[in-house]
Design a protein around this motif. Structure first.
Motif, PDB file in Angstrom:
ATOM      1  N   THR A  36       2.808   5.382   3.139  1.00  0.00           N
ATOM      2  CA  THR A  36       1.980   4.428   2.991  1.00  0.00           C
ATOM      3  C   THR A  36       0.512   4.739   2.578  1.00  0.00           C
ATOM      4  OG1 THR A  36       1.271   4.531   5.329  1.00  0.00           O
ATOM      5  CG2 THR A  36       3.393   3.002   4.676  1.00  0.00           C
ATOM      6  N   ALA A  37      -0.552   3.982   2.369  1.00  0.00           N
ATOM      7  CA  ALA A  37      -2.105   4.103   2.114  1.00  0.00           C
ATOM      8  C   ALA A  37      -2.483   4.562   3.598  1.00  0.00           C
ATOM      9  CB  ALA A  37      -2.686   3.131   1.915  1.00  0.00           C
TER      10      ALA A  37
ATOM     11  N   ALA B  63      -1.281   8.246   3.900  1.00  0.00           N
ATOM     12  CA  ALA B  63      -2.342   9.356   3.267  1.00  0.00           C
ATOM     13  C   ALA B  63      -3.533   9.302   3.907  1.00  0.00           C
ATOM     14  CB  ALA B  63      -2.310   8.530   1.765  1.00  0.00           C
TER      15      ALA B  63
ATOM     16  N   ASP C 216      -7.554   4.805   9.080  1.00  0.00           N
ATOM     17  CA  ASP C 216      -6.327   4.742   8.749  1.00  0.00           C
ATOM     18  C   ASP C 216      -5.654   3.604   9.749  1.00  0.00           C
ATOM     19  OD1 ASP C 216      -7.023   6.221  11.291  1.00  0.00           O
ATOM     20  OD2 ASP C 216      -5.451   8.020  10.665  1.00  0.00           O
TER      21      ASP C 216
ATOM     22  N   GLY D 253       0.979  -1.342  -0.163  1.00  0.00           N
ATOM     23  CA  GLY D 253       0.051   0.030   0.260  1.00  0.00           C
ATOM     24  C   GLY D 253       0.824   1.247   0.019  1.00  0.00           C
ATOM     25  N   ARG D 254       2.142   1.115  -0.258  1.00  0.00           N
ATOM     26  CA  ARG D 254       2.855   2.269  -0.555  1.00  0.00           C
ATOM     27  C   ARG D 254       2.584   3.388  -1.716  1.00  0.00           C
ATOM     28  NH1 ARG D 254       8.970   0.518   1.166  1.00  0.00           N
ATOM     29  NH2 ARG D 254       8.573  -0.117   3.419  1.00  0.00           N
ATOM     30  N   LEU D 255       2.644   4.413  -1.712  1.00  0.00           N
ATOM     31  CA  LEU D 255       2.275   5.557  -2.360  1.00  0.00           C
ATOM     32  C   LEU D 255       3.648   6.444  -2.821  1.00  0.00           C
ATOM     33  CD1 LEU D 255      -1.058   6.881  -0.762  1.00  0.00           C
ATOM     34  CD2 LEU D 255      -0.777   5.200  -2.618  1.00  0.00           C
TER      35      LEU D 255
ATOM     36  N   THR E  46      -2.268  -3.540   6.038  1.00  0.00           N
ATOM     37  CA  THR E  46      -1.233  -3.794   4.955  1.00  0.00           C
ATOM     38  C   THR E  46      -0.021  -3.823   5.346  1.00  0.00           C
ATOM     39  OG1 THR E  46      -1.120  -1.358   5.214  1.00  0.00           O
ATOM     40  CG2 THR E  46      -2.398  -1.939   3.413  1.00  0.00           C
TER      41      THR E  46
ATOM     42  N   VAL F  70      -6.490   0.179   8.043  1.00  0.00           N
ATOM     43  CA  VAL F  70      -5.558   0.133   6.922  1.00  0.00           C
ATOM     44  C   VAL F  70      -4.099   0.038   7.004  1.00  0.00           C
ATOM     45  CG1 VAL F  70      -4.705   1.452   4.853  1.00  0.00           C
ATOM     46  CG2 VAL F  70      -7.165   1.525   5.531  1.00  0.00           C
TER      47      VAL F  70
END
Length: 249
Positions: free
Chosen positions: A74-75, A78, A123, A12-14, A130, A126
């Motif tokens: 990470t997601a 975010a 958050d 889930g990395r951005l 993840t 999630v």
């Protein structure tokens, strides 16, 4: 000896920290500008103050994410940053409210507050799902909560009285006290009561800002939330001080 299996990298990395922070700053400025347009015609002085207030939560987010730079966000991070984005818009609205250009109690503001508070419920799950939960993410979440509650306490203070500011300032007072009391720097054990009280502060402040809630009822709700917060912080201070004295003995 059998080889240790590699630990999977968090999913889930951005994008990287710098890029995400630049996007956050742009989003906060845009949100602040939209709030100013809704309050038009606001004076130039108030409009600039609102834009500065909108970008203020960015400083908190940048300082918290700095240990990860230039790594990825990470997601879950975010999602937490969305709370900083909402807080920026609310900070701009607070400046305009203090300047008499915007009502503290309005349905659009209530919807924005509700959506910003709701991001706190997603958050954490999630991050765990993840595999990206960690101290930096937890700190980012805590600072986002603190900034949001501080802004909401200023808004609520315009409805119930300046004493509501104590809700937003309580956590920062604890941090300041920890600079002179080493015992307060120690980690705290998990407490369901602390979690319940902390989560209830934003809800109480939201209720106080709902237009149909009578002002006396709003004051009662905020007063109860503040009383519980004092009890929660008081319990933590007593436990940490006792633990330090026991360790010294």
């Amino acid at each position: 000896m059998a080889a240790t299996p590699p630990v999977p990298a968090p999913s889930g990395r951005l994008r990287r920290v710098g890029v995400v922070l630049a996007m956050l700053a742009a989003g906060q400025l845009l949100a602040g500008a939209l709030v100013v347009l809704l309050a038009e015609p606001a004076s130039t002085f108030l409009a600039l103050g609102a834009l500065l207030a909108a970008i203020a939560p960015w400083v908190v987010a940048a300082a918290t994410l700095r240990p990860r730079a230039p790594g990825p966000v990470t997601a879950a991070d975010a999602l937490t940053l969305l709370r900083h984005l909402g807080t920026g818009a609310l900070a701009a609205a607070t400046v305009l409210t203090l300047g008499g250009e915007l009502a503290a109690r309005s349905w659009p503001l209530v919807v924005l507050i509700g959506a910003t508070l709701a991001s706190d419920a997603v958050d954490g799950p999630v991050a765990r799902r993840t595999g990206s939960a960690g101290p930096i993410g937890a700190r980012l979440d805590m600072e986002a909560d603190a900034a949001l509650v501080t802004v909401l306490s200023v808004l609520a203070a315009t409805v119930v009285g300046p004493w509501a500011l104590a809700i937003g300032l309580m956590r920062y007072a604890f941090v300041a006290a920890s600079r002179v009391r080493p015992a307060l720097r120690e980690p705290l054990d998990f407490s369901q009561f602390r979690r319940f009280v902390g989560g209830g502060q934003g809800v109480a402040l939201l209720i106080a800002l709902v237009p149909i809630v009578p002002a006396p009822a709003a004051a009662a709700v905020v007063a109860l939330a503040l009383a519980l917060l004092v009890v929660s912080f008081g319990r933590d201070v007593v436990r940490l001080e006792r633990a330090q004295r026991a360790a010294v003995r």
